[in-house]
Design a protein around this motif. Structure first.
Motif, PDB file in Angstrom:
ATOM      1  N   ARG A 227       0.828  -1.205   0.000  1.00  0.00           N
ATOM      2  CA  ARG A 227       0.000   0.000   0.000  1.00  0.00           C
ATOM      3  C   ARG A 227       0.868   1.264   0.000  1.00  0.00           C
ATOM      4  O   ARG A 227       0.466   2.306  -0.473  1.00  0.00           O
ATOM      5  CB  ARG A 227      -0.902  -0.018   1.235  1.00  0.00           C
ATOM      6  CG  ARG A 227      -1.941   1.026   1.140  1.00  0.00           C
ATOM      7  CD  ARG A 227      -3.057   0.980   2.179  1.00  0.00           C
ATOM      8  NE  ARG A 227      -2.969   0.049   3.254  1.00  0.00           N
ATOM      9  CZ  ARG A 227      -4.040  -0.562   3.782  1.00  0.00           C
ATOM     10  NH1 ARG A 227      -5.223  -0.346   3.275  1.00  0.00           N
ATOM     11  NH2 ARG A 227      -3.904  -1.374   4.800  1.00  0.00           N
ATOM     12  N   SER A 252       1.210  -7.032  -1.836  1.00  0.00           N
ATOM     13  CA  SER A 252       0.503  -7.355  -0.590  1.00  0.00           C
ATOM     14  C   SER A 252      -0.996  -7.348  -0.887  1.00  0.00           C
ATOM     15  O   SER A 252      -1.439  -6.841  -1.926  1.00  0.00           O
ATOM     16  CB  SER A 252       0.797  -6.305   0.480  1.00  0.00           C
ATOM     17  OG  SER A 252       0.174  -5.080   0.105  1.00  0.00           O
ATOM     18  N   THR A 270      -3.216 -15.925   1.919  1.00  0.00           N
ATOM     19  CA  THR A 270      -4.324 -16.183   0.999  1.00  0.00           C
ATOM     20  C   THR A 270      -3.921 -15.865  -0.443  1.00  0.00           C
ATOM     21  O   THR A 270      -4.771 -15.719  -1.307  1.00  0.00           O
ATOM     22  CB  THR A 270      -5.564 -15.359   1.402  1.00  0.00           C
ATOM     23  OG1 THR A 270      -5.140 -14.030   1.746  1.00  0.00           O
ATOM     24  CG2 THR A 270      -6.263 -15.978   2.579  1.00  0.00           C
ATOM     25  N   SER A 285       4.154  -3.393   5.070  1.00  0.00           N
ATOM     26  CA  SER A 285       4.379  -3.344   6.519  1.00  0.00           C
ATOM     27  C   SER A 285       4.951  -4.650   7.051  1.00  0.00           C
ATOM     28  O   SER A 285       5.724  -4.655   8.009  1.00  0.00           O
ATOM     29  CB  SER A 285       3.071  -3.016   7.242  1.00  0.00           C
ATOM     30  OG  SER A 285       2.091  -3.995   6.934  1.00  0.00           O
ATOM     31  N   GLN A 289       0.277 -12.240   7.846  1.00  0.00           N
ATOM     32  CA  GLN A 289      -0.316 -12.948   6.702  1.00  0.00           C
ATOM     33  C   GLN A 289       0.511 -12.744   5.433  1.00  0.00           C
ATOM     34  O   GLN A 289       0.506 -13.585   4.546  1.00  0.00           O
ATOM     35  CB  GLN A 289      -1.752 -12.460   6.454  1.00  0.00           C
ATOM     36  CG  GLN A 289      -2.711 -12.754   7.584  1.00  0.00           C
ATOM     37  CD  GLN A 289      -2.781 -11.629   8.597  1.00  0.00           C
ATOM     38  OE1 GLN A 289      -2.012 -10.675   8.543  1.00  0.00           O
ATOM     39  NE2 GLN A 289      -3.709 -11.739   9.529  1.00  0.00           N
ATOM     40  N   ASN A 304      11.048   0.666   3.719  1.00  0.00           N
ATOM     41  CA  ASN A 304       9.848   1.162   4.400  1.00  0.00           C
ATOM     42  C   ASN A 304      10.221   2.422   5.171  1.00  0.00           C
ATOM     43  O   ASN A 304      11.301   2.491   5.761  1.00  0.00           O
ATOM     44  CB  ASN A 304       9.304   0.086   5.354  1.00  0.00           C
ATOM     45  CG  ASN A 304       7.870   0.372   5.779  1.00  0.00           C
ATOM     46  OD1 ASN A 304       7.574   1.446   6.304  1.00  0.00           O
ATOM     47  ND2 ASN A 304       6.996  -0.587   5.533  1.00  0.00           N
TER      48      ASN A 304
HETATM   49  P1  FAD Z   1      -0.054  -1.555   5.160  1.00  0.00           P
HETATM   50  O1  FAD Z   1      -0.141  -2.456   6.322  1.00  0.00           O
HETATM   51  O2  FAD Z   1      -0.964  -0.386   5.090  1.00  0.00           O
HETATM   52  O3  FAD Z   1       1.458  -1.053   5.111  1.00  0.00           O
HETATM   53  C1  FAD Z   1       1.932  -0.095   4.223  1.00  0.00           C
HETATM   54  C2  FAD Z   1       3.373   0.140   4.593  1.00  0.00           C
HETATM   55  O4  FAD Z   1       3.937   1.032   3.675  1.00  0.00           O
HETATM   56  C3  FAD Z   1       3.553   0.739   5.992  1.00  0.00           C
HETATM   57  O5  FAD Z   1       4.456  -0.061   6.728  1.00  0.00           O
HETATM   58  C4  FAD Z   1       4.120   2.133   5.729  1.00  0.00           C
HETATM   59  O6  FAD Z   1       5.083   2.529   6.694  1.00  0.00           O
HETATM   60  C5  FAD Z   1       4.783   1.937   4.380  1.00  0.00           C
HETATM   61  N1  FAD Z   1       4.844   3.146   3.584  1.00  0.00           N
HETATM   62  C6  FAD Z   1       3.835   4.022   3.306  1.00  0.00           C
HETATM   63  N2  FAD Z   1       4.279   4.995   2.471  1.00  0.00           N
HETATM   64  C7  FAD Z   1       5.578   4.703   2.231  1.00  0.00           C
HETATM   65  C8  FAD Z   1       6.584   5.326   1.457  1.00  0.00           C
HETATM   66  N3  FAD Z   1       6.327   6.426   0.707  1.00  0.00           N
HETATM   67  N4  FAD Z   1       7.831   4.777   1.447  1.00  0.00           N
HETATM   68  C9  FAD Z   1       8.119   3.684   2.188  1.00  0.00           C
HETATM   69  N5  FAD Z   1       7.201   3.032   2.939  1.00  0.00           N
HETATM   70  C10 FAD Z   1       5.956   3.543   2.952  1.00  0.00           C
HETATM   71  N6  FAD Z   1      -1.889  -9.694   3.318  1.00  0.00           N
HETATM   72  C11 FAD Z   1      -1.044 -10.086   2.365  1.00  0.00           C
HETATM   73  O7  FAD Z   1      -0.156  -9.331   1.955  1.00  0.00           O
HETATM   74  N7  FAD Z   1      -1.164 -11.327   1.807  1.00  0.00           N
HETATM   75  C12 FAD Z   1      -2.107 -12.206   2.196  1.00  0.00           C
HETATM   76  O8  FAD Z   1      -2.181 -13.306   1.641  1.00  0.00           O
HETATM   77  C13 FAD Z   1      -3.002 -11.826   3.220  1.00  0.00           C
HETATM   78  N8  FAD Z   1      -3.937 -12.681   3.672  1.00  0.00           N
HETATM   79  C14 FAD Z   1      -4.730 -12.290   4.716  1.00  0.00           C
HETATM   80  C15 FAD Z   1      -5.632 -13.217   5.247  1.00  0.00           C
HETATM   81  C16 FAD Z   1      -6.431 -12.858   6.310  1.00  0.00           C
HETATM   82  C17 FAD Z   1      -7.374 -13.851   6.895  1.00  0.00           C
HETATM   83  C18 FAD Z   1      -6.337 -11.539   6.847  1.00  0.00           C
HETATM   84  C19 FAD Z   1      -7.178 -11.141   8.020  1.00  0.00           C
HETATM   85  C20 FAD Z   1      -5.457 -10.632   6.326  1.00  0.00           C
HETATM   86  C21 FAD Z   1      -4.644 -10.980   5.241  1.00  0.00           C
HETATM   87  N9  FAD Z   1      -3.729 -10.089   4.691  1.00  0.00           N
HETATM   88  C22 FAD Z   1      -2.867 -10.522   3.745  1.00  0.00           C
HETATM   89  C23 FAD Z   1      -3.731  -8.657   5.060  1.00  0.00           C
HETATM   90  C24 FAD Z   1      -2.651  -8.283   6.041  1.00  0.00           C
HETATM   91  O9  FAD Z   1      -3.119  -8.459   7.361  1.00  0.00           O
HETATM   92  C25 FAD Z   1      -2.246  -6.813   5.861  1.00  0.00           C
HETATM   93  O10 FAD Z   1      -3.401  -6.008   5.990  1.00  0.00           O
HETATM   94  C26 FAD Z   1      -1.603  -6.499   4.528  1.00  0.00           C
HETATM   95  O11 FAD Z   1      -0.552  -7.396   4.262  1.00  0.00           O
HETATM   96  C27 FAD Z   1      -1.042  -5.083   4.574  1.00  0.00           C
HETATM   97  O12 FAD Z   1      -0.530  -4.722   3.327  1.00  0.00           O
HETATM   98  P2  FAD Z   1       0.539  -3.573   3.197  1.00  0.00           P
HETATM   99  O13 FAD Z   1       1.742  -3.922   4.019  1.00  0.00           O
HETATM  100  O14 FAD Z   1       0.741  -3.271   1.769  1.00  0.00           O
HETATM  101  O15 FAD Z   1      -0.239  -2.316   3.791  1.00  0.00           O
END
Ligand code: FAD
Length: 337
Positions: A227, A252, A270, A285, A289, A304
């Motif tokens: 994200r 992610s 998943t 992050s 999962q 990050n």
């Molecule tokens: P976020 O958690 O929002 O993290 C974004 C990160 O980007 C943050 O750490 C932030 O510091 C960083 N960031 C923001 N802007 C910048 C920048 N400009 N430069 C550098 N860093 C920056 N997730 C998966 O990925 N795969 C799965 O298979 C999966 N299965 C799931 C199954 C279940 C049952 C559940 C409940 C959840 C599942 N999830 C899964 C979701 C998981 O819990 C997280 O919500 C998801 O992985 C978060 O994605 P993310 O790290 O991209 O987003």
């Protein structure tokens, strides 16, 4: 030692590497035999490839329904193979199926048909006192449990979790000369499928070509975006970096849900499980999962802006900084070398 049936996975005339992994596991558990489901006439070539991997026993179902019905032909083929082997006096103690979307459904349906025990998402399996004991990660990989099934164990195995050592041939090769499988045991399943109902495949939409990029689960380098990449345009950075290494792009779940990329790229509990030599996580992050699908990578690099992001707990190298500053610099440095 019981017989262990392996459902062969293949695509466009070539066996998938996961079939080798299942065979390696089967060889540790008993006497392996392969169940091969193909369209009419396609069986012998694939049986020849299996022979190149040292397989001697193949149950072959050449079905007109192979490419037109979802999962039910594979269930019928496996059930027929189990029943035939038992009728010939063999004890069938396990069925190994790749833990793909289809494989999971095949396994569940087969268990109902055979009143067998289902073990899902195993990453390892071994024999203990003659019983198949599977290792299964739970709670997003935070724990592992040992699972056993009473009687016949139908096990879905997470792709790329088992090293396919002991199986000759490092990659599936359509030119492997035919070996010892000269007469596969033929299974007739079409009459049953004609009677039964099943979801029909009415159209196949190939995933849009991603240029020269390798498949996510096959690539030796995976660059994943989260994200933190913020937009389609930002997500393009992951592709730019991946292309420099001849790698694949992952994502992610949050990136997928935000519409930054297509769902097929998701890595994690998943999504896909990947074990590349190098995994680069950009703006991810590192939720448990997500880590469940990538923590087996050889070397992990994370970028990050949050120094406390959990991804750094599994990263070999971490850069605390903004992806939009760090990644262009990284690309420049790689190009300069
Ligand atoms: P976020 O958690 O929002 O993290 C974004 C990160 O980007 C943050 O750490 C932030 O510091 C960083 N960031 C923001 N802007 C910048 C920048 N400009 N430069 C550098 N860093 C920056 N997730 C998966 O990925 N795969 C799965 O298979 C999966 N299965 C799931 C199954 C279940 C049952 C559940 C409940 C959840 C599942 N999830 C899964 C979701 C998981 O819990 C997280 O919500 C998801 O992985 C978060 O994605 P993310 O790290 O991209 O987003």
């Amino acid at each position: 030692m019981g017989r262990i049936l392996v459902l062969a996975e293949h695509n466009t005339g070539t066996l998938d590497t996961v079939t080798r992994e299942l065979l390696a596991a089967a060889a540790r558990l008993g006497e392996p035999a392969v169940v091969l489901l193909t369209g009419p006439g396609a069986g012998p070539a694939l049986a020849g490839q299996l022979a190149g991997w040292g397989v001697t026993d193949v149950y072959l179902a050449e079905s007109t329904y192979a490419g037109t019905r979802l999962t039910t032909p594979a269930v019928a083929a496996l059930e027929a193979a189990v029943r035939l082997a038992r009728a010939a006096g063999a004890e069938v103690s396990g069925v190994l199926i790749a833990g793909t979307i289809d494989g999971r459904e095949v396994a569940a349906r087969l268990c109902v048909r055979l009143t067998a025990g289902l073990i899902s998402d195993a990453v390892d399996a071994r024999l203990r006192d003659g019983v198949i004991v599977a290792t299964v990660p739970v709670l997003g990989g935070a724990y592992t449990v040992e699972a056993v099934a009473k009687g016949l164990a139908v096990v879905t195995v997470r792709p790329h979790s088992i090293v396919a050592d002991g199986i000759p041939g490092s990659v599936p090769d359509r030119d492997v000369p035919g070996g010892t499988v000269t007469a596969p045991i033929r299974l007739e399943i079409d009459a049953e499928l004609e009677r039964g109902r099943g979801a029909e495949i009415v159209a196949v939409h190939p995933r849009p070509a991603s240029g020269i990029r390798p498949g996510l689960t096959e690539a030796s380098v995976v660059v994943s975006g989260g994200r933190g990449l913020g937009s389609d345009e930002g997500f393009g950075l992951a592709g730019d970096l991946a292309d420099l290494f001849g790698g694949a792009v992952g994502a992610s779940r949050a990136a997928v849900e935000a519409g930054l990329c297509e769902p097929g790229l998701q890595v994690g509990q998943t999504g896909a499980t990947v074990t590349p030599e190098l995994y680069i996580a950009l703006g991810i992050s590192g939720a448990i999962q997500h880590r469940a699908g990538m923590q087996g990578a050889g070397t992990i690099i994370a970028v990050n802006k949050d120094a406390d992001a959990p991804i750094f707990a599994v990263a070999d190298f971490g850069v605390v900084g903004d992806v939009f500053t760090v990644v262009p610099q990284l690309i420049e440095a790689v190009v300069a070398h």
